[in-house]
Structure formats: structure tokens, C-alpha cells
Design an enzyme around this catalytic site. Structure first.
Site, PDB file in Angstrom:
ATOM      1  N   ILE A   2     -12.725 -10.157 -16.259  1.00 47.71           N
ATOM      2  CA  ILE A   2     -12.067  -9.197 -15.383  1.00 47.71           C
ATOM      3  C   ILE A   2     -11.926  -9.764 -13.969  1.00 47.71           C
ATOM      4  O   ILE A   2     -10.902  -9.612 -13.312  1.00 47.71           O
ATOM      5  CB  ILE A   2     -12.876  -7.881 -15.345  1.00 47.71           C
ATOM      6  CG1 ILE A   2     -13.009  -7.298 -16.760  1.00 47.71           C
ATOM      7  CG2 ILE A   2     -12.219  -6.867 -14.414  1.00 47.71           C
ATOM      8  CD1 ILE A   2     -13.954  -6.112 -16.861  1.00 47.71           C
TER       9      ILE A   2
ATOM     10  N   TYR B 133     -29.601  -3.130 -20.200  1.00 51.25           N
ATOM     11  CA  TYR B 133     -28.247  -3.178 -19.631  1.00 51.25           C
ATOM     12  C   TYR B 133     -27.906  -1.831 -18.981  1.00 51.25           C
ATOM     13  O   TYR B 133     -27.450  -1.769 -17.844  1.00 51.25           O
ATOM     14  CB  TYR B 133     -27.207  -3.516 -20.703  1.00 51.25           C
ATOM     15  CG  TYR B 133     -25.781  -3.600 -20.181  1.00 51.25           C
ATOM     16  CD1 TYR B 133     -25.362  -4.687 -19.414  1.00 51.25           C
ATOM     17  CD2 TYR B 133     -24.851  -2.582 -20.434  1.00 51.25           C
ATOM     18  CE1 TYR B 133     -24.059  -4.772 -18.924  1.00 51.25           C
ATOM     19  CE2 TYR B 133     -23.540  -2.656 -19.950  1.00 51.25           C
ATOM     20  CZ  TYR B 133     -23.156  -3.755 -19.195  1.00 51.25           C
ATOM     21  OH  TYR B 133     -21.862  -3.828 -18.707  1.00 51.25           O
TER      22      TYR B 133
ATOM     23  N   LYS C 270     -27.012  -0.885 -15.000  1.00 51.19           N
ATOM     24  CA  LYS C 270     -25.754  -0.260 -14.591  1.00 51.19           C
ATOM     25  C   LYS C 270     -26.002   1.106 -13.933  1.00 51.19           C
ATOM     26  O   LYS C 270     -25.281   1.514 -13.031  1.00 51.19           O
ATOM     27  CB  LYS C 270     -24.812  -0.149 -15.791  1.00 51.19           C
ATOM     28  CG  LYS C 270     -24.320  -1.520 -16.280  1.00 51.19           C
ATOM     29  CD  LYS C 270     -23.409  -2.163 -15.236  1.00 51.19           C
ATOM     30  CE  LYS C 270     -23.129  -3.629 -15.468  1.00 51.19           C
ATOM     31  NZ  LYS C 270     -22.318  -4.250 -14.413  1.00 51.19           N
TER      32      LYS C 270
ATOM     33  N   THR D 199     -13.533  -8.918 -23.162  1.00 59.76           N
ATOM     34  CA  THR D 199     -13.938 -10.168 -22.499  1.00 59.76           C
ATOM     35  C   THR D 199     -15.132 -10.760 -23.261  1.00 59.76           C
ATOM     36  O   THR D 199     -15.664 -10.138 -24.178  1.00 59.76           O
ATOM     37  CB  THR D 199     -14.387  -9.931 -21.044  1.00 59.76           C
ATOM     38  OG1 THR D 199     -15.581  -9.137 -21.067  1.00 59.76           O
ATOM     39  CG2 THR D 199     -13.329  -9.237 -20.216  1.00 59.76           C
TER      40      THR D 199
HETATM   41  N1  NAP Z   1     -15.849  -5.807 -20.371  1.00 59.95           N
HETATM   42  C1  NAP Z   1     -16.139  -4.525 -20.317  1.00 59.95           C
HETATM   43  O1  NAP Z   1     -15.750  -3.745 -21.178  1.00 59.95           O
HETATM   44  C2  NAP Z   1     -16.940  -3.974 -19.192  1.00 59.95           C
HETATM   45  C3  NAP Z   1     -17.220  -2.612 -19.209  1.00 59.95           C
HETATM   46  C4  NAP Z   1     -17.967  -2.081 -18.174  1.00 59.95           C
HETATM   47  C5  NAP Z   1     -18.407  -2.902 -17.156  1.00 59.95           C
HETATM   48  N2  NAP Z   1     -18.124  -4.241 -17.174  1.00 59.95           N
HETATM   49  C6  NAP Z   1     -18.625  -5.053 -16.062  1.00 59.95           C
HETATM   50  O2  NAP Z   1     -17.599  -5.861 -15.542  1.00 59.95           O
HETATM   51  C7  NAP Z   1     -18.163  -7.008 -14.912  1.00 59.95           C
HETATM   52  C8  NAP Z   1     -17.405  -8.251 -15.350  1.00 59.95           C
HETATM   53  O3  NAP Z   1     -17.553  -8.414 -16.739  1.00 59.95           O
HETATM   54  P1  NAP Z   1     -16.502  -9.149 -17.672  1.00 59.95           P
HETATM   55  O4  NAP Z   1     -16.178  -8.202 -18.757  1.00 59.95           O
HETATM   56  O5  NAP Z   1     -15.433  -9.766 -16.890  1.00 59.95           O
HETATM   57  O6  NAP Z   1     -17.475 -10.256 -18.324  1.00 59.95           O
HETATM   58  P2  NAP Z   1     -17.311 -11.828 -18.525  1.00 59.95           P
HETATM   59  O7  NAP Z   1     -15.950 -12.178 -18.972  1.00 59.95           O
HETATM   60  O8  NAP Z   1     -18.462 -12.196 -19.372  1.00 59.95           O
HETATM   61  O9  NAP Z   1     -17.485 -12.407 -17.047  1.00 59.95           O
HETATM   62  C9  NAP Z   1     -18.702 -12.329 -16.391  1.00 59.95           C
HETATM   63  C10 NAP Z   1     -18.616 -13.083 -15.097  1.00 59.95           C
HETATM   64  O10 NAP Z   1     -19.884 -13.003 -14.454  1.00 59.95           O
HETATM   65  C11 NAP Z   1     -20.317 -14.300 -14.120  1.00 59.95           C
HETATM   66  N3  NAP Z   1     -21.770 -14.410 -14.131  1.00 59.95           N
HETATM   67  C12 NAP Z   1     -22.646 -14.035 -15.087  1.00 59.95           C
HETATM   68  N4  NAP Z   1     -23.900 -14.333 -14.723  1.00 59.95           N
HETATM   69  C13 NAP Z   1     -23.829 -14.915 -13.513  1.00 59.95           C
HETATM   70  C14 NAP Z   1     -24.785 -15.453 -12.618  1.00 59.95           C
HETATM   71  N5  NAP Z   1     -26.093 -15.457 -12.899  1.00 59.95           N
HETATM   72  N6  NAP Z   1     -24.357 -15.957 -11.438  1.00 59.95           N
HETATM   73  C15 NAP Z   1     -23.052 -15.980 -11.141  1.00 59.95           C
HETATM   74  N7  NAP Z   1     -22.092 -15.493 -11.945  1.00 59.95           N
HETATM   75  C16 NAP Z   1     -22.475 -14.971 -13.123  1.00 59.95           C
HETATM   76  C17 NAP Z   1     -19.694 -15.204 -15.165  1.00 59.95           C
HETATM   77  O11 NAP Z   1     -19.658 -16.514 -14.683  1.00 59.95           O
HETATM   78  P3  NAP Z   1     -19.985 -17.802 -15.607  1.00 59.95           P
HETATM   79  O12 NAP Z   1     -18.649 -18.298 -16.062  1.00 59.95           O
HETATM   80  O13 NAP Z   1     -20.692 -18.739 -14.699  1.00 59.95           O
HETATM   81  O14 NAP Z   1     -20.851 -17.339 -16.740  1.00 59.95           O
HETATM   82  C18 NAP Z   1     -18.317 -14.556 -15.291  1.00 59.95           C
HETATM   83  O15 NAP Z   1     -17.454 -14.994 -14.277  1.00 59.95           O
HETATM   84  C19 NAP Z   1     -19.647  -7.008 -15.301  1.00 59.95           C
HETATM   85  O16 NAP Z   1     -20.401  -6.509 -14.219  1.00 59.95           O
HETATM   86  C20 NAP Z   1     -19.702  -6.047 -16.457  1.00 59.95           C
HETATM   87  O17 NAP Z   1     -20.957  -5.439 -16.586  1.00 59.95           O
HETATM   88  C21 NAP Z   1     -17.387  -4.782 -18.159  1.00 59.95           C
END
Ligand code: NAP
Ligand code: NAG
Ligand code: NAG
Length: 373
Positions: A88, A242, A246, A279
Site C-alpha cells: 500500500i 496483531y 492495531k 498485499t
Molecule cells: N493489506 C491489508 O489488507 C491491510 C489491512 C489493514 C491494515 N493494513 C496495514 O497497512 C500497512 C501496510 O501494509 P501492506 O498491506 O502494504 O503490507 P506489505 O505489502 O507487507 O508492506 C509492508 C511494508 O512495511 C515495511 N516494513 C515491515 N517491517 C518493517 C520494519 N521493521 N522496518 C521498516 N519497514 C518495515 C515493509 O518493508 P520491507 O520491504 O523492508 O519488508 C513494507 O514496505 C500495515 O501497517 C498494515 O498493518 C493492511
């Protein structure tokens, strides 16, 4: 019109995913090799997540008409985002650049970051600058070093987007001794927000406040703060940890916004549920392992997930509406348990104590700001 999460609890979503939910839960239990008590709790969370997830998907569908933004031009402003090299966050960065916003990215993989910028430029996005810094948000010293470097180079941040996050996965403790989801999704961002507060304060104006946007999740509704064992070390349930991380974000967003108001700081905070988005975050979930077609078909695209986050940063409609939870670009009422001011304060004090922070805004008392550990 203000919708609430509790309205949807009675919604007849049962038929929408009932079979899948049960099958996925049964397989999840059958595959596990853990003690019965843990298994039963895990099964409960698996059911809850499947329920909350199906409900979320249905909401995304019903509210799709409101999940829109017209990108304004915001030349001369600066945003800082954690993570964002994929998922995202990457789409958020793309939109911010289109608005001619300068974007500071804190990421673990600088090479991946460079590649991403090159791709944006290749696509023809010429506006906005990008600046990459190394950050592992789960490591407190990395957060401190990162904030120091950013503060040396920049004097203002208009939008802070706490996006980096992880979901589920095995029990891992970080270098500082905290469970990884708690430290990545919550604790690291708490410290970051604290350390960058002066830059947010510097850019905020009374009529146009700077904004902190926390990417939380609808999963917070099944969350609970386990103060006695914040790491869930004694009985680790990935889903519970988790949801706790959140929920902590929502509690904190609300509490902090109150502090900003009472201390007269030109900053407002929001939390955003991006939707159920396809994602890599779901790599550790049973749904992606067992039925990968479902996320691909039914979940939001990362681009659609990025819209409410950019909306929370930029929409003039949210001016002076801090402390709110945004869902598909609407103000939405999160779980009623996040309204407890006692719980908000308890968590705030608890977290300050963990991090050795004595005065979060530097306005409440004249004490040294950080007592280093
Ligand atoms: N996808 C959903 O349905 C959903 C729903 C509700 C909330 N969210 C929230 O949306 C946010 C983004 O999630 P996403 O779906 O885009 O997930 P994603 O594709 O897995 O991306 C996660 C991002 O966080 C970074 N990250 C993880 N651990 C890290 C660390 N220790 N230090 C620095 N960067 C770190 C990753 O970087 P690396 O490439 O270095 O791993 C990546 O850029 C999260 O907070 C998640 O909880 C997502
Ligand atoms: C956002 O949540 C993080 C925890 O992830 C917290 O540290 C940060 O201060 C919060 N910001 C606001 C304004 O609520
Ligand atoms: C998630 O799974 C996909 C597909 O198997 C893989 O390409 C990707 O690298 C994985 N991402 C993470 C962060 O593990």
C-alpha cells in the site's frame, strides 16, 4: 452520516463467506501441533479474523463509491512515510509525488527504494522529490538514528505516515526485547512520532495543521491490550498480538489528538483502515496459503488501499477533525472499547515508561525530554 462498526456486527454477512470461514478454520486447527488451550484460542481468533475480514470486504464493496480522492497540488510540502517499498505504501508514495510533495522514505532496503524511484520516473512522474533513509522501525536505535538524520536535513514535515507493518508470523523478539508485531506496528512508530514532533509542529498552522496518519486495521476490533504480558510471551497467538498492536494505534491516535488540542499544537492525528487489500501482508495467513484466488479476486488493490491514507493526509474536509478513524474516506466509528479514556491513558503512560519518555509534547512540564535507557 456517520456509520459505526457496531452497526455492521448485526449485518447478515454469514452467507458471504461462511463455508470458507469454517473450512479455513478447521484446516488451520488440524495443521497445528500446539497444546489444546492455545489451539482453541487460535481457532477463536481464526474465526474472528475471518468474520472481521469478510465484514471488511463487504464494507469495502458497499462503501466503494466514497473511496475517492482528487489529488491536489501541494508543492513545497514534505511527507515522511515508513515502509513503502511495496504494498500500500508504494501506492501512497506514487500519489504523493503526483501532488508534487517531497517524500522522505524510511525503509530497510535502500536498493529496493532506489529501484522504486527509478520506476516512478520511468513511468513519467516527474514531480516531487524522494529522499531515502535507512530505517528498521522495529529497532529502537534505528528509529533514533533515522530521526536524527532527518532532523539534521529537514526542518519541517507536513505529513507523517506511520505505514510499515507486519502481520502474524512466528514469535520473534526484537533486539530491544519486544514481540515483533508490537514493536513494528506500534512501539517504533510511537518513538518516531515523538522524535519528529518538533518538525510537525514547525510546519503546522492554525488553519492548516500538520497531520499524523496511522495505518491501522479493522482487526483492532478483536484487540485487547495485554498489559500483564505485552509480548504475549506466555501464550503467543499471532492474531491476538496483531490485533493488540492495531488497537494500540487507535487508542494512541485518539489520546494524542487530545494532547495536541490541550497543549495547543498545530498537529492533528488520524488513523486509517486501508481496507482489505491484496498485499504480501497476507503471506502468513491461511486464506492466502489455502485459497490464494480469494485475495486476488475479492480484496482491494493496493492503489485503492492507498486512497484513504492520502485522503487522511490531504483532504481539507478533515481540517480540525483530528482523532478520527478513516475508512474508505469516511469518518467511521472504531470499536467502542477504544473510547475508554482510562485505557488510552494507561497505554500512553505504559508506553512512555517503556521508552523513557517523560514529557511527550515537551509542553506539559519542564523536564528533560528523553531519559536515555
Ligand atoms: N493489506 C491489508 O489488507 C491491510 C489491512 C489493514 C491494515 N493494513 C496495514 O497497512 C500497512 C501496510 O501494509 P501492506 O498491506 O502494504 O503490507 P506489505 O505489502 O507487507 O508492506 C509492508 C511494508 O512495511 C515495511 N516494513 C515491515 N517491517 C518493517 C520494519 N521493521 N522496518 C521498516 N519497514 C518495515 C515493509 O518493508 P520491507 O520491504 O523492508 O519488508 C513494507 O514496505 C500495515 O501497517 C498494515 O498493518 C493492511
Ligand atoms: C500513531 O500510532 C503510533 C503507533 O503506531 C504512535 O506511536 C503514534 O504516536 C501515533 N500517532 C498519533 C498521532 O496518534
Ligand atoms: C509473499 O509471497 C509472494 C508469493 O509467494 C512472494 O513473491 C513474496 O516475495 C512474499 N513476500 C514476503 C514479504 O514474504
Amino acid at each position: 452520516m456517520m456509520m459505526s462498526d457496531d452497526d455492521f456486527l448485526n449485518f447478515p454477512v454469514w452467507f458471504s463467506g461462511c463455508t470458507i470461514i469454517i473450512v479455513v478454520t478447521v484446516i488451520a486447527i488440524a495443521k497445528s501441533k500446539k497444546p489444546l488451550k492455545t489451539l482453541l484460542t487460535e481457532a477463536r481468533y481464526e474465526l474472528l479474523y475471518n468474520y472481521v475480514g469478510s465484514k471488511g470486504m463487504l464494507q469495502d464493496f458497499m462503501m466503494r463509491g466514497s473511496n475517492k480522492i482528487e489529488l491536489p497540488v501541494k508543492s513545497g510540502t514534505t511527507a515522511l512515510i515508513t515502509g513503502g517499498t511495496r504494498g500500500i505504501g508504494l501506492e501512497v508514495i506514487r500519489m504523493l509525488l503526483k501532488c508534487d510533495i517531497n517524500v522522505i522514505i524510511g525503509c530497510r532496503n535502500l536498493q529496493q527504494g532506489e529501484l522504486l524511484i527509478a520506476n516512478f520516473r520511468k513511468e513519467g512522474i516527474k514531480t516531487g522529490n524522494v529522499d531515502l533513509f535507512n530505517l528498521d522501525i522495529s529497532v529502537l536505535d534505528s528509529v533514533r538514528t533515522f530521526s536524527k538524520k532527518v532532523t539534521e536535513k529537514y526542518s519541517e514535515i507536513h505529513y507523517l505516515i506511520n505505514n510499515a507493518g507486519i502481520m502474524f508470523g512466528p514469535y520473534i523478539e526484537t533486539r530491544d526485547g519486544y514481540e515483533s508485531q508490537f514493536s513494528t506496528n506500534y512501539l517504533g512508530h510511537f518513538l518516531l512520532t515523538y522524535l519528529l514532533l518538533p518538525l510537525l509542529e514547525a510546519s503546522g498552522k492554525k488553519e492548516e495543521k500538520s497531520r499524523i496518519v496511522n495505518v491501522t486495521s479493522c482487526a483492532h476490533v478483536v484487540g485487547d491490550i495485554n498489559f500483564e504480558d505485552i509480548n504475549y510471551r506466555n501464550n503467543y497467538i499471532a492474531g491476538a498480538a496483531y490485533a493488540q498492536s492495531k488497537m494500540a494505534q487507535v487508542l494512541f491516535t485518539k489520546y494524542l489528538d487530545g494532547i495536541f488540542k490541550s497543549d495547543g499544537l498545530p498537529i492533528q492525528s488520524h488513523c486509517v483502515h486501508p481496507g482489505i487489500v491484496n498485499t504480501d501482508l497476507f503471506n502468513n495467513s491461511y486464506i492466502k496459503k489455502l485459497a490464494p484466488a480469494i485475495p486476488a479476486l475479492l480484496f482491494k488493490t493496493p492503489e485503492k488501499g492507498a486512497i484513504p491514507i492520502v485522503y487522511a493526509c490531504l483532504s481539507p474536509k478533515l481540517e480540525d477533525k483530528g482523532g478520527t478513524y478513516i475508512h474508505n474516506c469516511q469518518i467511521f466509528e472504531p470499536s467502542s472499547s477504544t473510547n475508554s479514556e482510562d485505557l488510552q491513558k494507561k497505554l500512553f503512560d505504559f508506553t512512555n515508561k517503556l521508552l523513557g519518555i517523560s514529557d511527550f509534547t515537551g509542553k506539559s512540564e519542564k523536564l528533560p525530554k528523553v531519559i536515555s535507557k
